[in-house]
Motif scaffolding. Structure first.
Motif, PDB file in Angstrom:
ATOM      1  N   SER A   7       0.422  -1.429   0.380  1.00  0.00           N
ATOM      2  CA  SER A   7      -0.448  -0.332  -0.926  1.00  0.00           C
ATOM      3  C   SER A   7       1.065   0.869   0.662  1.00  0.00           C
ATOM      4  O   SER A   7       2.019   1.641   0.841  1.00  0.00           O
ATOM      5  CB  SER A   7      -0.640  -0.021   1.547  1.00  0.00           C
ATOM      6  N   LYS A   9       0.301   3.865   1.991  1.00  0.00           N
ATOM      7  CA  LYS A   9       0.910   4.565   3.134  1.00  0.00           C
ATOM      8  C   LYS A   9       2.464   3.533   3.801  1.00  0.00           C
ATOM      9  O   LYS A   9       2.854   4.251   4.632  1.00  0.00           O
ATOM     10  CB  LYS A   9       0.051   3.614   4.305  1.00  0.00           C
ATOM     11  N   GLU A  10       2.624   2.313   3.169  1.00  0.00           N
ATOM     12  CA  GLU A  10       4.402   1.573   3.581  1.00  0.00           C
ATOM     13  C   GLU A  10       5.252   2.559   3.026  1.00  0.00           C
ATOM     14  O   GLU A  10       6.015   2.169   3.869  1.00  0.00           O
ATOM     15  CB  GLU A  10       4.041   0.133   2.802  1.00  0.00           C
ATOM     16  N   GLN A  12       5.843   5.477   3.411  1.00  0.00           N
ATOM     17  CA  GLN A  12       6.226   6.468   4.281  1.00  0.00           C
ATOM     18  C   GLN A  12       7.372   5.923   5.665  1.00  0.00           C
ATOM     19  O   GLN A  12       7.871   6.157   5.528  1.00  0.00           O
ATOM     20  CB  GLN A  12       5.317   6.540   5.064  1.00  0.00           C
ATOM     21  N   GLU A  13       7.058   4.538   6.189  1.00  0.00           N
ATOM     22  CA  GLU A  13       7.815   4.119   7.133  1.00  0.00           C
ATOM     23  C   GLU A  13       9.729   3.370   6.033  1.00  0.00           C
ATOM     24  O   GLU A  13      10.404   3.777   6.580  1.00  0.00           O
ATOM     25  CB  GLU A  13       7.506   2.178   7.335  1.00  0.00           C
ATOM     26  N   VAL A  41      -5.814  13.220   6.616  1.00  0.00           N
ATOM     27  CA  VAL A  41      -5.893  11.798   5.947  1.00  0.00           C
ATOM     28  C   VAL A  41      -7.346  11.622   6.238  1.00  0.00           C
ATOM     29  O   VAL A  41      -7.640  10.592   5.857  1.00  0.00           O
ATOM     30  CB  VAL A  41      -4.724  11.130   6.569  1.00  0.00           C
ATOM     31  N   ARG A 287      -3.881   8.293  -0.003  1.00  0.00           N
ATOM     32  CA  ARG A 287      -3.455   7.364   0.360  1.00  0.00           C
ATOM     33  C   ARG A 287      -3.940   5.983   0.014  1.00  0.00           C
ATOM     34  O   ARG A 287      -3.580   5.435  -0.091  1.00  0.00           O
ATOM     35  CB  ARG A 287      -3.141   7.602   1.754  1.00  0.00           C
ATOM     36  N   ARG A 288      -5.556   6.108  -0.284  1.00  0.00           N
ATOM     37  CA  ARG A 288      -5.918   5.211  -0.692  1.00  0.00           C
ATOM     38  C   ARG A 288      -6.848   5.716  -2.571  1.00  0.00           C
ATOM     39  O   ARG A 288      -7.155   6.605  -2.308  1.00  0.00           O
ATOM     40  CB  ARG A 288      -6.814   4.005   0.030  1.00  0.00           C
ATOM     41  N   PRO A 308       3.142  11.174  -1.142  1.00  0.00           N
ATOM     42  CA  PRO A 308       3.596   9.759  -1.275  1.00  0.00           C
ATOM     43  C   PRO A 308       4.811   9.420  -2.329  1.00  0.00           C
ATOM     44  O   PRO A 308       5.274   8.814  -2.185  1.00  0.00           O
ATOM     45  CB  PRO A 308       1.853   9.220  -1.981  1.00  0.00           C
TER      46      PRO A 308
END
Length: 363
Positions: A7, A9-10, A12-13, A41, A287-288, A308
């Motif tokens: 995804s 969002k991953e 970002q990590e 968000v 984000r999606r 993103p």
């Protein structure tokens, strides 16, 4: 993270792991208490999708047009600065990813690659973001360079009469690189007694910029003008009256005034005020693919994605940016199929319910 991200969002990590803290904070942070940063968000979660059934969705068409230019999906790249802080190839890698994904990139005014370098790196449709400096000649030269190098529109960002208070950058004493677009035009270096060269922008920006200056901008370029930073219907109406070619609903990624509405919360009212007279684009918190769908249902012609893209760039360079765009496109395609929308033009206001609407079962 041991496995490939599944995804957006991953990413970002992944970016947090590879970037120096100062640079990660610059990209990830927002203004003051970061209330609006979180809301950008979280506000999407308060919008629900109303799927329709028994519709032929054996073929899904994501393509659309923006100012007459065809793009493969209604997902564009927002203007974000300093890409070389995320990856050595900077905006060139981002531009190549946008071209590969057949979408439009808006090159930031504060890019670390020049207007000319990005223009020559690959063949694609691009827009150019503009801030207006007190020295109007500086801004005019940048507009003229963008026009000469084939950029197709000017995105005038209007929500920055002064730089917002970004406390992480203040604590980190962030020092930005010298911006090559300004070489031989204006120095962006700071004196030794200043905490960071963010203060250069506070000094240089023209806080007197107002509606009449749209005519000034129109006098120096033949390109279409989009105005970015609209959050209230009154300003949307005024923008149409002064003759802009498009509006971007945005709160600057929550980096300017904290406690403004989440961008998605402002979209419905702005679209209603514009009444279809000019295209409305959307920026903030996507984000999606379901977020993209919700923005389109509320009247946006396309969304712009910022953080993103930066996180994908930091994690995996050009390939990471392509992955981010493709993930959102794939999720949008699935959402459209499950919601009963064979094409982008089939998505409309009836496909979503906001928290202000009473459920139909209660009517």
């Amino acid at each position: 993270m041991a496995s490939e991200p599944v995804s957006v969002k991953e990413f970002q990590e992944l970016a947090r792991q590879v970037l120096p803290k100062m640079h990660y904070d610059f990209y990830a942070g927002g203004a003051e208490d970061e209330h609006t940063l979180r809301e950008n968000v979280e506000a999407f979660s308060r919008i629900t999708i109303r799927p329709r059934i028994l519709i032929d969705v054996s073929h899904i068409d994501l393509s659309t047009t923006i100012l007459g230019y065809n793009i493969s999906a209604p997902i564009m790249i927002a203007p974000t600065g300093m890409h070389k802080l995320a990856h050595p190839e900077g905006e060139i890698a981002t531009a190549k990813a946008a071209a590969a994904c057949k979408t439009i990139m808006v090159l930031s005014f504060s890019s670390t690659c020049t207007i000319e370098e990005v223009a020559s790196c690959c063949n694609a449709v691009r827009f150019f973001q503009l801030y207006v400096f007190k020295s109007r000649e500086v801004s005019a030269r940048l507009v003229q360079r963008a026009e000469r190098n084939g950029y197709k529109a000017i995105v005038l960002t209007v929500d920055l009469p002064r730089l917002g208070r970004r406390e992480a950058d203040i604590k980190n004493k962030l020092v930005k690189p010298q911006l090559k677009n300004f070489d031989a035009v204006i120095s962006t270096e700071v004196s030794s007694d200043e905490r960071s060269n963010l203060q250069f922008f506070s000094r240089a920006l023209d806080s007197s910029l107002c509606w009449k200056d749209i005519n000034w901008l129109r006098s120096i370029t033949k390109l279409p003008i989009l105005i970015k930073g609209v959050l209230v219907p009154e300003d949307a109406i005024k923008a149409v009256e002064v003759g802009v070619d498009g509006i971007i609903v945005s709160n600057h990624g929550a980096r300017q005034l904290d406690y403004t509405p989440a961008s998605i919360s402002a979209l419905d009212e702005v679209v209603s005020a514009v009444g279809g007279k000019v295209p409305v684009l959307f920026d903030g918190g996507v984000r999606r693919g379901t977020d993209v769908f919700k923005a389109l249902a509320l009247g946006a012609q396309a969304v712009l994605i910022g953080r993103p893209v930066i996180f994908g760039l930091a994690a995996k360079g050009e390939y990471g940016v392509k992955q981010v765009i493709q993930m959102l496109s794939d999720e949008l395609e699935l959402t459209m199929a499950l919601a009963g929308c064979p094409s982008v033009k089939d998505i409309n206001r009836s496909h979503v319910r906001t928290k202000h609407q009473r459920p139909l079962s209660m009517l």
